[in-house]
Design a protein around this motif. Structure first.
Motif, mmCIF file in Angstrom:
data_model
loop_
_atom_site.group_PDB
_atom_site.id
_atom_site.type_symbol
_atom_site.label_atom_id
_atom_site.label_comp_id
_atom_site.label_asym_id
_atom_site.label_seq_id
_atom_site.Cartn_x
_atom_site.Cartn_y
_atom_site.Cartn_z
ATOM 1 N N VAL A 122 77.215 -47.398 11.927
ATOM 2 C CA VAL A 122 78.283 -46.513 11.446
ATOM 3 C C VAL A 122 79.119 -46.109 12.650
ATOM 4 C CG1 VAL A 122 78.876 -44.367 10.279
ATOM 5 C CG2 VAL A 122 76.849 -45.649 9.555
ATOM 6 N N LEU A 123 80.376 -46.491 12.642
ATOM 7 C CA LEU A 123 81.274 -46.197 13.754
ATOM 8 C C LEU A 123 82.051 -44.919 13.447
ATOM 9 C CD1 LEU A 123 82.641 -49.793 14.437
ATOM 10 C CD2 LEU A 123 80.807 -48.593 15.652
ATOM 11 N N ALA A 124 81.706 -43.849 14.178
ATOM 12 C CA ALA A 124 82.358 -42.550 13.997
ATOM 13 C C ALA A 124 82.929 -42.089 15.329
ATOM 14 C CB ALA A 124 81.364 -41.537 13.446
ATOM 15 N N ALA A 125 83.534 -43.016 16.054
ATOM 16 C CA ALA A 125 83.995 -42.758 17.415
ATOM 17 C C ALA A 125 85.500 -42.564 17.501
ATOM 18 C CB ALA A 125 83.562 -43.906 18.329
ATOM 19 N N GLY A 126 86.121 -42.076 16.435
ATOM 20 C CA GLY A 126 87.527 -41.706 16.469
ATOM 21 C C GLY A 126 88.441 -42.835 16.878
ATOM 22 N N THR A 127 89.283 -42.562 17.878
ATOM 23 C CA THR A 127 90.291 -43.534 18.296
ATOM 24 C C THR A 127 89.690 -44.760 18.977
ATOM 25 O OG1 THR A 127 90.598 -42.291 20.354
ATOM 26 C CG2 THR A 127 92.101 -41.796 18.536
ATOM 27 N N ASN A 128 88.410 -44.738 19.300
ATOM 28 C CA ASN A 128 87.755 -45.909 19.896
ATOM 29 C C ASN A 128 87.317 -46.936 18.853
ATOM 30 O OD1 ASN A 128 87.935 -44.927 22.542
ATOM 31 N ND2 ASN A 128 86.043 -43.758 22.331
ATOM 32 N N VAL A 129 87.370 -46.576 17.580
ATOM 33 C CA VAL A 129 86.849 -47.460 16.537
ATOM 34 C C VAL A 129 87.616 -48.782 16.447
ATOM 35 C CG1 VAL A 129 86.549 -47.718 14.036
ATOM 36 C CG2 VAL A 129 85.719 -45.657 15.203
ATOM 37 N N PRO A 130 88.949 -48.798 16.478
ATOM 38 C CA PRO A 130 89.639 -50.098 16.374
ATOM 39 C C PRO A 130 89.211 -51.085 17.448
ATOM 40 C CG PRO A 130 91.190 -48.324 16.002
ATOM 41 C CD PRO A 130 89.912 -47.684 16.461
ATOM 42 N N LYS A 131 89.026 -50.635 18.680
ATOM 43 C CA LYS A 131 88.609 -51.543 19.746
ATOM 44 C C LYS A 131 87.221 -52.105 19.466
ATOM 45 C CE LYS A 131 87.883 -51.861 24.737
ATOM 46 N NZ LYS A 131 88.593 -53.150 24.815
ATOM 47 N N LEU A 132 86.309 -51.267 18.969
ATOM 48 C CA LEU A 132 84.959 -51.741 18.661
ATOM 49 C C LEU A 132 84.962 -52.751 17.511
ATOM 50 C CD1 LEU A 132 82.977 -48.375 18.987
ATOM 51 C CD2 LEU A 132 82.948 -50.317 20.578
ATOM 52 N N ILE A 168 94.930 -46.843 13.158
ATOM 53 C CA ILE A 168 94.531 -45.499 13.588
ATOM 54 C C ILE A 168 95.350 -45.128 14.815
ATOM 55 C CG2 ILE A 168 92.644 -44.037 14.409
ATOM 56 C CD1 ILE A 168 90.702 -45.963 13.008
ATOM 57 N N ALA A 169 96.237 -44.180 14.651
ATOM 58 C CA ALA A 169 97.033 -43.694 15.773
ATOM 59 C C ALA A 169 96.289 -42.561 16.474
ATOM 60 C CB ALA A 169 98.386 -43.203 15.274
ATOM 61 N N ALA A 170 96.691 -42.288 17.702
ATOM 62 C CA ALA A 170 96.136 -41.175 18.472
ATOM 63 C C ALA A 170 97.205 -40.096 18.590
ATOM 64 C CB ALA A 170 95.692 -41.641 19.852
ATOM 65 N N SER A 171 96.920 -38.925 18.038
ATOM 66 C CA SER A 171 97.878 -37.829 18.055
ATOM 67 C C SER A 171 97.402 -36.757 19.026
ATOM 68 C CB SER A 171 98.017 -37.220 16.653
ATOM 69 O OG SER A 171 98.826 -36.068 16.676
ATOM 70 N N PRO A 172 98.138 -36.479 20.101
ATOM 71 C CA PRO A 172 97.685 -35.466 21.057
ATOM 72 C C PRO A 172 97.800 -34.061 20.487
ATOM 73 C CG PRO A 172 99.870 -36.248 21.664
ATOM 74 C CD PRO A 172 99.415 -37.100 20.518
ATOM 75 N N ALA A 173 96.839 -33.234 20.803
ATOM 76 C CA ALA A 173 96.848 -31.828 20.392
ATOM 77 C C ALA A 173 96.250 -31.007 21.524
ATOM 78 C CB ALA A 173 96.043 -31.632 19.112
ATOM 79 N N THR A 174 96.872 -29.873 21.816
ATOM 80 C CA THR A 174 96.417 -29.019 22.909
ATOM 81 C C THR A 174 95.887 -27.710 22.347
ATOM 82 O OG1 THR A 174 98.097 -29.968 24.359
ATOM 83 C CG2 THR A 174 97.053 -27.922 25.084
ATOM 84 N N TYR A 210 92.173 -24.784 28.733
ATOM 85 C CA TYR A 210 92.869 -25.520 27.688
ATOM 86 C C TYR A 210 92.514 -26.987 27.841
ATOM 87 C CZ TYR A 210 95.989 -26.240 31.640
ATOM 88 O OH TYR A 210 96.484 -26.545 32.870
ATOM 89 N N ARG A 211 92.698 -27.730 26.772
ATOM 90 C CA ARG A 211 92.395 -29.152 26.796
ATOM 91 C C ARG A 211 93.269 -29.884 25.800
ATOM 92 N NH1 ARG A 211 86.517 -30.373 25.637
ATOM 93 N NH2 ARG A 211 87.312 -32.471 25.249
ATOM 94 N N VAL A 212 93.542 -31.130 26.114
ATOM 95 C CA VAL A 212 94.319 -31.996 25.231
ATOM 96 C C VAL A 212 93.365 -32.991 24.584
ATOM 97 C CG1 VAL A 212 96.192 -33.672 25.061
ATOM 98 C CG2 VAL A 212 96.356 -31.769 26.687
ATOM 99 N N GLY A 213 93.360 -33.036 23.274
ATOM 100 C CA GLY A 213 92.545 -33.995 22.543
ATOM 101 C C GLY A 213 93.412 -35.054 21.888
ATOM 102 N N ARG A 214 92.847 -36.230 21.695
ATOM 103 C CA ARG A 214 93.554 -37.337 21.029
ATOM 104 C C ARG A 214 92.958 -37.503 19.633
ATOM 105 N NH1 ARG A 214 96.094 -41.328 23.666
ATOM 106 N NH2 ARG A 214 94.829 -42.959 22.727
ATOM 107 N N ARG A 215 93.584 -36.830 18.684
ATOM 108 C CA ARG A 215 93.060 -36.840 17.316
ATOM 109 C C ARG A 215 93.285 -38.205 16.662
ATOM 110 N NH1 ARG A 215 96.604 -32.045 14.994
ATOM 111 N NH2 ARG A 215 98.134 -33.406 15.993
ATOM 112 N N PRO A 216 92.267 -38.748 16.007
ATOM 113 C CA PRO A 216 92.485 -39.993 15.264
ATOM 114 C C PRO A 216 93.280 -39.707 13.993
ATOM 115 C CG PRO A 216 90.245 -39.214 14.927
ATOM 116 C CD PRO A 216 90.870 -38.287 15.930
ATOM 117 N N MET A 217 94.324 -40.480 13.782
ATOM 118 C CA MET A 217 95.204 -40.265 12.629
ATOM 119 C C MET A 217 95.371 -41.580 11.868
ATOM 120 S SD MET A 217 96.183 -37.016 12.896
ATOM 121 C CE MET A 217 97.762 -36.800 12.077
#
Length: 346
Positions: free
Chosen positions: A187-197, A207-213, A283-290
């Protein structure tokens, strides 16, 4: 059923591992970081929406179960706490405010002031959603992983998945930075890394990567009572004495990001009385899977050996999705609630 490897100990992978282990499945949970929820989950605002919002594709079919599944988790896991504060949202002008949906109410200034007594200048009106809630996403992921381990799951941190091991068209397991792990199902639940796997599978995963701070701020306990979303920021109390703030995304240097976080803190101090002592913790910037058409939940191989679970609004949906995935894998019966979430298998 045969062994399952779950890749990613963010909120989705943690939920899947917990629900599988609770059903007696032999589970190995692999996380590339040193602890659960070190990626995008830790940078989530974690607003559990009961109504309103944008729910594309199959998310519309799932979010109605969210509050009940969180209530169930609270009963199963005593260290999980859901903060049922409700939410207040308003736009720049009354004309811009959306029409209330089911479970939402348009309220005036006096009612807003009663819900948020520290507001310096309550707006003329806002949308109140009493059933909305929030959760500490990192604490929740830790609780789910600990409970999965208590039910027999193997949890491995600092274990990055390099590739799926496929021989003669059949999955053997996963290759990781610490070795090979055999599995009948991954089960691949690795967000934006899933397409590469999934590259070698030719799966159709948009699956796009949407930045959020997100910023964390010290604050007097109870300074913010509800989840507040206004034109300048979103804020809520994640735990006593600590707020989380959504910071507008900016491009450029680290200094520009720091300035954006400080500007958002200043907006908070302008908006709420007794907030002068609030201080920025970090603070931190995350790359949300979209995923482009809503959640992607299901098999991406015809032999049902590789399963993906990627979604936006993951905090809201993860308890429900974890329950449904475990039921599908254990019983072999497709969950009708997931019918509009299916990726295309090749």
């Amino acid at each position: 059923m045969p062994a399952v490897v779950v890749v990613g100990a963010g909120i989705v992978g943690s939920s899947v591992a917990y629900h599988l282990a609770r059903r007696g499945v032999s589970v190995t949970l692999l996380e590339q970081g040193p602890a659960p929820a070190t990626g995008v989950t830790a940078g989530s605002f974690a607003w559990i929406r009961s109504a309103g919002g944008h729910w594309p594709g199959g998310a519309q079919d799932l979010h109605e179960y969210a509050l009940a599944d969180y209530q169930r988790l609270e009963a199963e896991l005593p260290h999980v706490t859901v903060r049922r504060t409700g939410s207040l949202t308003w736009s720049g002008t009354p004309a811009q405010d959306s029409r209330p949906g089911p479970g939402q109410f348009r309220i005036g200034r006096s009612d807003i002031a009663a819900l948020e007594p520290n507001l310096r200048h309550p707006p003329d009106q806002a949308i109140h959603t009493p059933a909305d809630a929030g959760v500490d996403p990192t604490a929740l992921a830790h609780a789910l992983v600990a409970a999965a381990g208590a039910h027999g799951a193997t949890v491995l941190h600092d274990t990055a998945v390099i590739a799926l091991q496929v021989t003669n068209g059949r999955l053997q397991g996963v290759l990781t930075s610490t070795g090979f792990h055999a599995a009948a199902t991954v089960v691949l639940a690795a967000g934006t890394n899933v397409p590469k796997l999934c590259e070698q599978l030719s799966a159709d995963l948009a699956i796009a990567a949407s930045p959020a701070t997100l910023a964390r701020v010290t604050a007097p306990s109870g300074l913010v009572k509800t989840i507040v979303a206004n034109p300048d920021f979103e804020v809520r109390e994640v735990r006593d004495g600590e707020l989380v703030l959504v910071v507008p995304c900016v491009e450029g240097t680290a200094a520009a990001l720091e300035q954006a976080a400080q500007d958002t803190l200043q907006h908070l101090q302008t908006t709420f009385r007794e907030s002068d002592q609030c201080r920025l913790l970090g603070y931190r910037v995350g790359r949300r899977p979209m995923p482009s058409h809503g959640p992607l939940v299901g098999y991406v191989t015809h032999d049902q050996s590789v399963y993906v679970a990627v979604m936006h609004s993951a905090i809201t949906l993860a308890p429900t999705v974890g329950r449904l995935i475990a039921d599908e894998l254990v019983t072999g019966r497709p969950a009708p609630e997931l019918r509009r979430c299916r990726p295309r298998a090749h």
